[in-house]
Design an enzyme around this catalytic site. Sequence first.
Site, PDB file in Angstrom:
ATOM      1  N   ASP A 118       0.831  -1.211   0.000  1.00  0.00           N
ATOM      2  CA  ASP A 118       0.000   0.000   0.000  1.00  0.00           C
ATOM      3  C   ASP A 118       0.859   1.251   0.000  1.00  0.00           C
ATOM      4  O   ASP A 118       0.618   2.182  -0.757  1.00  0.00           O
ATOM      5  CB  ASP A 118      -0.980  -0.006   1.188  1.00  0.00           C
ATOM      6  CG  ASP A 118      -0.300  -0.227   2.539  1.00  0.00           C
ATOM      7  OD1 ASP A 118       0.926  -0.460   2.591  1.00  0.00           O
ATOM      8  OD2 ASP A 118      -1.006  -0.171   3.568  1.00  0.00           O
ATOM      9  N   ILE A 119       1.883   1.283   0.871  1.00  0.00           N
ATOM     10  CA  ILE A 119       2.629   2.534   1.026  1.00  0.00           C
ATOM     11  C   ILE A 119       4.072   2.256   1.400  1.00  0.00           C
ATOM     12  O   ILE A 119       4.368   1.332   2.170  1.00  0.00           O
ATOM     13  CB  ILE A 119       1.929   3.454   2.068  1.00  0.00           C
ATOM     14  CG1 ILE A 119       2.575   4.844   2.115  1.00  0.00           C
ATOM     15  CG2 ILE A 119       1.886   2.835   3.437  1.00  0.00           C
ATOM     16  CD1 ILE A 119       1.687   5.882   2.803  1.00  0.00           C
ATOM     17  N   ASP A 121       7.082   3.745   3.291  1.00  0.00           N
ATOM     18  CA  ASP A 121       7.334   4.778   4.301  1.00  0.00           C
ATOM     19  C   ASP A 121       8.806   4.694   4.720  1.00  0.00           C
ATOM     20  O   ASP A 121       9.653   5.384   4.152  1.00  0.00           O
ATOM     21  CB  ASP A 121       6.360   4.551   5.454  1.00  0.00           C
ATOM     22  CG  ASP A 121       6.456   5.634   6.522  1.00  0.00           C
ATOM     23  OD1 ASP A 121       7.221   6.584   6.333  1.00  0.00           O
ATOM     24  OD2 ASP A 121       5.773   5.529   7.552  1.00  0.00           O
ATOM     25  N   SER A 122       9.129   3.810   5.673  1.00  0.00           N
ATOM     26  CA  SER A 122      10.547   3.647   6.016  1.00  0.00           C
ATOM     27  C   SER A 122      11.219   2.672   5.046  1.00  0.00           C
ATOM     28  O   SER A 122      12.451   2.644   4.955  1.00  0.00           O
ATOM     29  CB  SER A 122      10.692   3.110   7.436  1.00  0.00           C
ATOM     30  OG  SER A 122      10.310   1.750   7.482  1.00  0.00           O
ATOM     31  N   GLY A 123      10.424   1.865   4.352  1.00  0.00           N
ATOM     32  CA  GLY A 123      10.969   0.879   3.422  1.00  0.00           C
ATOM     33  C   GLY A 123      11.235  -0.471   4.062  1.00  0.00           C
ATOM     34  O   GLY A 123      11.522  -1.443   3.364  1.00  0.00           O
ATOM     35  N   ASP A 177      -4.918   2.063   7.146  1.00  0.00           N
ATOM     36  CA  ASP A 177      -5.641   2.154   8.417  1.00  0.00           C
ATOM     37  C   ASP A 177      -4.954   3.054   9.435  1.00  0.00           C
ATOM     38  O   ASP A 177      -3.765   3.364   9.333  1.00  0.00           O
ATOM     39  CB  ASP A 177      -5.743   0.764   9.046  1.00  0.00           C
ATOM     40  CG  ASP A 177      -4.392   0.308   9.613  1.00  0.00           C
ATOM     41  OD1 ASP A 177      -3.417   0.239   8.845  1.00  0.00           O
ATOM     42  OD2 ASP A 177      -4.303   0.063  10.837  1.00  0.00           O
TER      43      ASP A 177
HETATM   44  P1  IMP Z   1       7.400   0.907   6.092  1.00  0.00           P
HETATM   45  O1  IMP Z   1       7.803  -0.468   6.490  1.00  0.00           O
HETATM   46  O2  IMP Z   1       7.827   1.944   7.094  1.00  0.00           O
HETATM   47  O3  IMP Z   1       7.759   1.279   4.668  1.00  0.00           O
HETATM   48  O4  IMP Z   1       5.837   0.998   6.216  1.00  0.00           O
HETATM   49  C1  IMP Z   1       5.022   0.284   5.415  1.00  0.00           C
HETATM   50  C2  IMP Z   1       3.760  -0.107   6.134  1.00  0.00           C
HETATM   51  O5  IMP Z   1       3.425   0.754   7.230  1.00  0.00           O
HETATM   52  C3  IMP Z   1       2.646  -0.004   5.152  1.00  0.00           C
HETATM   53  O6  IMP Z   1       2.439  -1.224   4.501  1.00  0.00           O
HETATM   54  C4  IMP Z   1       1.481   0.429   6.010  1.00  0.00           C
HETATM   55  O7  IMP Z   1       0.780  -0.689   6.490  1.00  0.00           O
HETATM   56  C5  IMP Z   1       2.085   1.182   7.155  1.00  0.00           C
HETATM   57  N1  IMP Z   1       2.060   2.650   6.900  1.00  0.00           N
HETATM   58  C6  IMP Z   1       3.105   3.454   6.600  1.00  0.00           C
HETATM   59  N2  IMP Z   1       2.719   4.721   6.439  1.00  0.00           N
HETATM   60  C7  IMP Z   1       1.387   4.737   6.657  1.00  0.00           C
HETATM   61  C8  IMP Z   1       0.388   5.781   6.621  1.00  0.00           C
HETATM   62  O8  IMP Z   1       0.639   6.967   6.338  1.00  0.00           O
HETATM   63  N3  IMP Z   1      -0.877   5.381   6.898  1.00  0.00           N
HETATM   64  C9  IMP Z   1      -1.220   4.106   7.201  1.00  0.00           C
HETATM   65  N4  IMP Z   1      -0.332   3.111   7.218  1.00  0.00           N
HETATM   66  C10 IMP Z   1       0.967   3.421   6.957  1.00  0.00           C
HETATM   67 MG    MG Z   2      -1.219  -0.713   8.334  1.00  0.00          MG
END
Ligand code: IMP
Ligand code: MG
Length: 207
Positions: A118-119, A121-123, A177
């Site tokens: 979905d997104i 963010d930190s990767g 969410d």
């Molecule tokens: P990462 O591992 O930090 O890249 O985050 C990825 C996961 O964190 C995504 O698959 C989301 O489930 C959740 N996430 C990150 N940013 C958001 C946000 O802005 N809204 C809701 N969920 C987020």
């Molecule tokens: Mg989530």
Amino acid sequence: MQDDIDRVLIDRAAIADRVKALADQITGDLCAAAPDGGAGDHAPPTDPVNITLIPILTGSFIFAADLIRHLPLLLQIRLLSVSSYPGASTSPRQARVRDEMTHLPASLEGNHVLLLDDILDSGQTLQMAIDLLRDRRPASLHTAVLLRKRRPQAMAVPVDYVAFDIPDEFVVGYGLDFNDYYRNLPDIVTLKDDVVRRGQQAEQHAM
Ligand code: IMP
Ligand code: MG
């Protein structure tokens, strides 16, 4: 639920248009990679390659549902469930696989895999999923995300397909969410500050 929305960042019509365009691009690329792929007319290959789509649950289930209906290709879906924002958190914690919701074959040999999230963010989540899938030796591994936050960590992760780059803000809707709520909002929105604050306080009291 509507009262909790601060502002609409991407509305449902823009999402639908962009998901369709992304699906067309993916179809073209997959057909070009297939031995008998009809890249020109997007016809399904007559001698299909094994295409496996892997949505990362829970956040990408709506993105995946919309995207796959624009892919006129023979493909399989496997599920990978990762939790990285437990509860009412809006900043990333350690990503971990939820085995009970994950259905991956032991080997992905011969499979052209497209991983969906979905997104970005930190990767962390995507990187963990990529490592996990590489161990299963797919023929190819590509990645698609609906959203990518404009922050250095996210921009540093190589992704093959990005639907939208967004500001570094916490968003919900269209599968995303806060504390497992708001996934059913059709638009991608930000929440009012006091809603987020109340959600975090409620979670602390429950602990
Ligand atoms: P990462 O591992 O930090 O890249 O985050 C990825 C996961 O964190 C995504 O698959 C989301 O489930 C959740 N996430 C990150 N940013 C958001 C946000 O802005 N809204 C809701 N969920 C987020
Ligand atoms: Mg989530």
